[in-house]
Design a protein around this motif. Structure first.
Motif, mmCIF file in Angstrom:
data_model
loop_
_atom_site.group_PDB
_atom_site.id
_atom_site.type_symbol
_atom_site.label_atom_id
_atom_site.label_comp_id
_atom_site.label_asym_id
_atom_site.label_seq_id
_atom_site.Cartn_x
_atom_site.Cartn_y
_atom_site.Cartn_z
ATOM 1 N N ALA A 590 4.201 -6.227 -12.097
ATOM 2 C CA ALA A 590 3.008 -5.679 -11.453
ATOM 3 C C ALA A 590 2.102 -6.768 -10.895
ATOM 4 C CB ALA A 590 2.234 -4.814 -12.448
ATOM 5 N N ASP A 591 2.221 -8.010 -11.413
ATOM 6 C CA ASP A 591 1.341 -9.055 -10.880
ATOM 7 C C ASP A 591 2.084 -10.017 -9.959
ATOM 8 O OD1 ASP A 591 2.815 -10.585 -12.655
ATOM 9 O OD2 ASP A 591 1.080 -11.438 -13.698
ATOM 10 N N TYR A 592 3.275 -9.609 -9.484
ATOM 11 C CA TYR A 592 3.925 -10.397 -8.441
ATOM 12 C C TYR A 592 2.994 -10.515 -7.232
ATOM 13 C CZ TYR A 592 8.688 -10.212 -10.457
ATOM 14 O OH TYR A 592 9.797 -10.369 -11.249
ATOM 15 N N GLY A 593 3.079 -11.658 -6.546
ATOM 16 C CA GLY A 593 2.312 -11.820 -5.326
ATOM 17 C C GLY A 593 2.808 -10.905 -4.219
ATOM 18 N N GLY A 594 2.083 -10.923 -3.102
ATOM 19 C CA GLY A 594 2.439 -10.057 -1.978
ATOM 20 C C GLY A 594 3.797 -10.394 -1.395
ATOM 21 N N ASN A 595 4.302 -9.497 -0.563
ATOM 22 C CA ASN A 595 5.633 -9.661 0.038
ATOM 23 C C ASN A 595 5.500 -9.567 1.560
ATOM 24 O OD1 ASN A 595 8.387 -9.873 0.380
ATOM 25 N ND2 ASN A 595 8.782 -7.709 -0.062
ATOM 26 N N PRO A 596 5.028 -10.645 2.203
ATOM 27 C CA PRO A 596 4.816 -10.572 3.652
ATOM 28 C C PRO A 596 6.130 -10.404 4.414
ATOM 29 C CG PRO A 596 4.526 -12.818 2.844
ATOM 30 C CD PRO A 596 4.643 -11.943 1.648
ATOM 31 N N THR A 597 6.094 -9.549 5.387
ATOM 32 C CA THR A 597 7.274 -9.321 6.229
ATOM 33 C C THR A 597 7.062 -9.793 7.660
ATOM 34 O OG1 THR A 597 6.493 -7.081 6.720
ATOM 35 C CG2 THR A 597 7.998 -7.339 4.851
ATOM 36 N N ALA A 598 5.847 -10.228 7.964
ATOM 37 C CA ALA A 598 5.558 -10.733 9.313
ATOM 38 C C ALA A 598 4.493 -11.806 9.192
ATOM 39 C CB ALA A 598 5.065 -9.594 10.218
ATOM 40 N N PHE A 599 4.522 -12.759 10.161
ATOM 41 C CA PHE A 599 3.546 -13.843 10.123
ATOM 42 C C PHE A 599 2.131 -13.362 10.408
ATOM 43 C CE2 PHE A 599 7.503 -16.210 11.326
ATOM 44 C CZ PHE A 599 7.633 -16.883 10.117
ATOM 45 N N SER A 600 2.027 -12.170 10.953
ATOM 46 C CA SER A 600 0.696 -11.630 11.218
ATOM 47 C C SER A 600 -0.009 -11.206 9.933
ATOM 48 C CB SER A 600 0.801 -10.434 12.170
ATOM 49 O OG SER A 600 1.639 -9.433 11.610
ATOM 50 N N GLN A 601 0.729 -11.084 8.851
ATOM 51 C CA GLN A 601 0.141 -10.765 7.550
ATOM 52 C C GLN A 601 -0.303 -12.082 6.901
ATOM 53 O OE1 GLN A 601 3.811 -8.540 6.278
ATOM 54 N NE2 GLN A 601 2.304 -7.056 5.535
ATOM 55 N N THR A 602 -1.561 -12.382 7.021
ATOM 56 C CA THR A 602 -2.046 -13.664 6.522
ATOM 57 C C THR A 602 -2.026 -13.679 4.989
ATOM 58 O OG1 THR A 602 -4.332 -12.928 6.463
ATOM 59 C CG2 THR A 602 -3.540 -13.924 8.517
ATOM 60 N N PRO A 603 -2.009 -14.855 4.376
ATOM 61 C CA PRO A 603 -1.996 -14.929 2.909
ATOM 62 C C PRO A 603 -3.189 -14.247 2.253
ATOM 63 C CG PRO A 603 -1.349 -17.036 3.852
ATOM 64 C CD PRO A 603 -1.793 -16.192 4.992
ATOM 65 N N THR A 604 -4.336 -14.195 2.932
ATOM 66 C CA THR A 604 -5.523 -13.572 2.336
ATOM 67 C C THR A 604 -5.474 -12.052 2.370
ATOM 68 O OG1 THR A 604 -6.642 -13.817 4.463
ATOM 69 C CG2 THR A 604 -7.049 -15.523 2.798
ATOM 70 N N SER A 605 -4.492 -11.492 3.044
ATOM 71 C CA SER A 605 -4.445 -10.031 3.168
ATOM 72 C C SER A 605 -3.841 -9.361 1.932
ATOM 73 C CB SER A 605 -3.655 -9.638 4.424
ATOM 74 O OG SER A 605 -2.300 -10.048 4.314
ATOM 75 N N PHE A 606 -3.398 -10.149 0.957
ATOM 76 C CA PHE A 606 -2.779 -9.565 -0.237
ATOM 77 C C PHE A 606 -3.717 -9.729 -1.428
ATOM 78 C CE2 PHE A 606 0.620 -10.891 2.577
ATOM 79 C CZ PHE A 606 1.404 -9.750 2.628
ATOM 80 N N ASN A 607 -4.115 -8.634 -2.000
ATOM 81 C CA ASN A 607 -4.999 -8.641 -3.164
ATOM 82 C C ASN A 607 -4.286 -7.936 -4.314
ATOM 83 O OD1 ASN A 607 -7.507 -9.838 -2.022
ATOM 84 N ND2 ASN A 607 -7.342 -8.071 -0.637
ATOM 85 N N ILE A 608 -3.772 -8.721 -5.215
ATOM 86 C CA ILE A 608 -2.989 -8.200 -6.330
ATOM 87 C C ILE A 608 -3.887 -7.998 -7.539
ATOM 88 C CG2 ILE A 608 -0.938 -8.564 -7.749
ATOM 89 C CD1 ILE A 608 -0.451 -8.381 -4.691
ATOM 90 N N THR A 609 -3.782 -6.853 -8.163
ATOM 91 C CA THR A 609 -4.562 -6.592 -9.375
ATOM 92 C C THR A 609 -4.031 -7.447 -10.521
ATOM 93 O OG1 THR A 609 -4.963 -4.306 -8.684
ATOM 94 C CG2 THR A 609 -5.307 -4.838 -11.022
#
Length: 894
Positions: A590-609
């Protein structure tokens, strides 16, 4: 009078063997390891010269032996203490004392007896092992009226000594509270003594004492009669004792702790005022081989890192202790946001009509609060990156191509390459946050006008990093203030994977990234050598950072690092404290980091609980330790490779135990704290300082547990009462010491109770250990196992260690308990344990004999309570030894 002679014989033995020093050892010699009682042996260090001394002990027998056959009335009691043995070191104890005891208990045709002890009944016998009768003679005139005399038997005596420090102290112990501190004797539970549900006393010491008549346990007060034998009252203690470094511990051949030979000999206090040089000096002087634990980290650097980590664990600030310069040799671990994943985003803005190629660059930094405390006022982290990345500029329409380095663009270099990342929010325990800085645009002038003469040509420019140009030239350094906390010694791999990743104008994006302290590789397509994902280790790791694609299931911004694409085939492709950290811990997808599939998804766009209870680093940061076992929370920067200790094929850096096959390797480190209150790594656990017939003993010269002998929380007036002697305590008392504890340090497993299986493992482990040799110090308690000393046990770590989770005993039934949780059980036992004794019960039998030494009449019986009372220090002894006085507390017929 004859009874008093027996008492004085024992008093003289104890006077010589116990009262004279701070670091004596009291034990029983048992026929069977499970026996509650045995022959009392008292020992003290013989050589007092410290580090150059052979660690010898004099051992005295405190019972009437087979060679104590007679005592003339004009002979002083000191005659009985000539029977003693010299044990060269702990490994030779069993061999040497076996030979001694064979002679002392070989009564043959000499009369012997078993003395009835307090609590003895015909239904539940409590007897001493056989002790000898010693004849007392007095001068009798040979001829009436003449003065010439002949020694003639008149009495015989036998004596036996019981250690009261191995029993439950009814005034101090037996409370009904939980084991909150591990230093308060009241918290010792009676749940494991007597019939279910055990015994519960009032919290009031005066109320507890009413259950037992003073000194003599003559009333049950709700306690089963058979269990009275496990209690004692009227015990006294040293109330202004100073904790001293033990003198009999062997740390190498012919060497003891050096601090034991100095005039003071006190342990070194650790508090908020401690300094790196002071702690490092104590380690170096007392443990000359301790630096060998560092592996690829040289001994001096390793010692300094341990010292710095101790300082920064205790002190109240968040400034790391680090030596100066760009290449520090040591770094103290603070509770700061640790850089955990680093990203650089490139955006191709296009080429202007003036031929200026524009690249927009944004840096991101993922940080991880590894600790159990929230981070609020965080220091700013500065990342200095050399941006050494070769870029290919290609234009298929114009048929042109050239290469330039990212760091050659305008606006690059110097201060522009340093980016400050500030944490503006509270970072809760075990949470992650991606930080960013300002976006900058860097340019390159195309010199040939034909290559930007039309809009079509200008829009045809593409930018990419050719895989053929992949290098490890890019590197970064992370700093807090002026202190360097991370760097890449061998750089970081960066690449584009395919032509489809080329950046096209006007908004083509690419993000290259690296996980920190996660893995290294020798070639761009080489197999990653995983090191477990501890960013605290990165400053001293030699391998080049493993390259990560931002998309396609490699990167994981905003949470725990994981490579999803490879996880099913390569389970090591995640940071998993439960599987791959020697410290153990917890892991939940559940605390895995985000899984970006495109470069348009910046690293700051993932907020993991976050999962706050799954933190991996226990912190103090208050300026004072509450328990010396907190040293088990100190980060250990050792660097080793050990495939035999790893559970993952071809991944020698993922060891969870260091075996004797381990080799130094600077690519691997982290994930590990000092093994205090847990089994030591096999490589450092045992040694054999004796001859070929000697037993392996705890390797205190290289084991982290030795720090318990060197350091303490305070030297100001401790009370050494209310502690149970591990060497003499019966099984039931050991069970009381180990049980009745609720574990709370590991919040993910809070409320877990120490169960009956764990208590049984502890009692068996202690009894097995002391059957091989006595505990010379309570620091040796982490080494116990349920098959200690058995025929199948060697000098490597065995499979039945008690303070671990990987066995059929120990913490059985408790899964995923982290390092701090496992050490908590130990910490709540250690502070209430001792190997010394101040209080003894001496039993004496006396009987009349005729001139032919034939006994007649009844046997007279008496017991005496003897206390070795502390007085002023004796300046005439080395090490300012304890002043003492043998004080009779009580005597009574029984």
């Amino acid at each position: 009078m004859a009874l008093n002679i027996g008492y004085n014989c024992v008093k003289e033995i104890i006077n010589d063997s116990v009262g004279s020093s701070y670091d004596t050892v009291t034990t029983y010699w048992r026929t069977n390891y499970a026996d509650d009682i045995g022959y009392l042996l008292c020992g003290y260090p013989r050589n007092l010269a410290g580090s150059s001394a052979t660690p010898q002990m004099y051992w005295f027998a405190a019972f009437s032996t087979a060679n104590m056959t007679e005592l003339a009335t004009n002979a002083p009691p000191t005659n009985v203490i000539t029977t003693r043995a010299t044990v060269d070191n702990q490994s030779m104890f069993s061999n040497t004392i076996s030979n001694l005891m064979t002679g002392l208990t070989n009564f043959g045709t000499n009369p012997s007896t078993n003395i009835e002890l307090i609590g003895h009944t015909s239904a539940n016998p409590r007897l001493s092992p056989p002790v000898g009768w010693m004849t007392i003679k007095q001068p009798v005139r040979k001829t009436p009226g003449k003065t010439n005399t002949t020694p003639t038997p008149v009495m015989r005596i036998a004596f036996f000594t019981e250690d009261l420090s191995g029993l439950i102290d009814a005034e101090r112990m037996c409370g009904s509270t939980t084991r909150d501190t591990g230093t308060n004797p009241t918290e010792i539970s009676m749940s494991n003594i007597g019939p279910t549900p055990g015994i519960t006393f009032s919290n009031s010491a005066t109320t507890r004492a009413t259950y037992l008549s003073p000194f003599l346990l003559a009333t049950n007060g709700g306690i089963a009669t058979t269990n009275l034998r496990y209690f004692a009252t009227g015990l006294r203690s040293w109330t202004n004792a100073v904790e001293r470094i033990p003198r009999a511990i062997a740390v190498a051949t012919g060497k003891t702790y050096a601090g034991a030979g100095v005039s003071d000999g006190a342990k070194v206090v650790i508090d908020g005022k401690s300094t790196v040089p002071k702690i490092a000096a104590a380690l170096t002087a007392n443990l000359p081989d301790f630096g060998a634990r560092g592996g690829a980290m040289n001994a001096t650097a390793y010692i300094n890192n341990i010292a710095a980590n101790i300082v920064d664990y205790v002190d109240a600030d968040s400034t790391p202790s680090v030596d100066s310069g760009a290449n520090p040799t040591y770094l103290g671990i603070e509770n700061i946001p640790w850089p955990n994943e680093i990203f650089t985003q490139l955006k191709h803005l296009g080429v202007t009509s003036a031929g200026i190629l524009q690249i927009q660059m944004t840096d991101y930094l993922e940080v991880w609060n590894m600790g159990n405390k929230a981070i609020t006022n965080s220091p700013t982290i500065t990342i200095s990156n050399n941006y050494d990345l070769l870029l290919t500029m290609t234009n298929t329409l114009a048929g042109a191509s050239f290469k330039t380095n990212l760091n050659a663009l305008t606006g690059m270099g110097g201060a522009n390459n340093s980016k400050a990342f500030a944490l503006s929010v509270t970072l809760s325990p075990n949470s992650y946050k991606v930080l960013t800085t300002t976006t900058n645009t860097h340019t390159l002038q195309i010199t040939n006008p034909s290559l930007y003469s039309s809009a079509a040509i200008r829009n045809a420019w593409c930018i990419y990093a050719d895989q053929a140009d992949a290098t490890t030239n890019m590197s970064y350094t992370a700093s807090v203030g002026t202190s360097v906390i991370q760097k890449t010694i061998s750089g970081r791999w960066t690449r584009f994977l395919s032509a489809a990743s080329k950046m096209t104008a006007p908004s083509g994006l690419y993000i290259f990234c690296n996980n920190i302290g996660y893995a290294s590789q020798l070639a761009i397509n080489g197999v990653p050598a995983h090191t477990g994902g501890d960013p605290r280790a990165q400053l001293f790791l030699s391998g080049a950072l493993y390259n990560q694609n931002y998309t396609n299931g490699y990167a994981s911004p905003g949470g725990r690092n994981v490579g999803r694409l490879q996880l099913s085939s390569f389970p090591e492709s995640e940071v998993n404290p439960l599987k791959f950290w020697p410290d153990n811990g917890h892991a939940n997808s559940a605390d895995y980091g985000g899984n970006p599939t495109a470069f348009s998804q910046t690293p700051t766009s993932f907020n993991i609980t976050p999962i706050p209870n799954n933190w991996v680093m226990k912190r103090n940061d208050t300026g004072a330790l509450t328990n010396i076992i907190e040293l088990g929370n100190i980060y250990d920067p050792m660097q080793w490779s050990d495939q035999a200790g790893s559970g993952v094929a071809s991944q020698p850096g993922l060891w969870t135990n260091l075996t004797t096959a381990a080799i130094p390797d600077a690519r691997f480190g982290g994930r590990n704290t000092l093994r205090i209150g847990r089994p030591e790594h096999s490589r450092f656990a045992f040694t054999n300082l004796g001859t070929a017939t000697g037993l392996p003993i705890p390797n205190m010269g290289r084991s982290a547990a030795a720090l318990l002998d060197i350091f303490c929380v305070t030297t100001n007036g401790i009370d050494d009462g209310g502690r149970i002697n591990l060497n003499t305590a019966p099984r039931a008392v050991l069970a009381a010491l180990a049980g009745g504890i609720s574990l709370s340090s590991d919040l993910a497993k809070a409320g877990t109770e120490v169960n009956a299986t764990m208590v049984t493992a502890f009692t068996n482990g202690v009894m097995k250990f002391r059957q091989a040799y006595p505990f010379y110090s309570t620091s040796q308690l982490p080494f116990i196992s349920t098959n200690y000393g058995d025929a199948n046990w060697t000098n490597t770590w065995n499979a039945s260690t008690v303070f671990s989770t990987n066995t059929g005993c120990g913490l059985r039934g408790i899964t995923e308990l982290n390092d701090q949780g496992m050490e908590e059980w130990f910490s709540k036992i250690y502070g209430l344990s001792t190997v010394q004794s101040r209080n003894f019960r001496i039993y004496v039998y006396a009987q009349m004999v005729n001139s032919n030494n034939v006994p007649y009449g009844r046997v007279m019986r008496k017991y005496y309570h003897l206390y070795a009372e502390q007085t002023a220090e004796n300046p005439n002894w080395p090490y300012n030894d304890a002043g003492y006085s043998m004080v009779p507390e009580r005597e009574s017929e029984y």
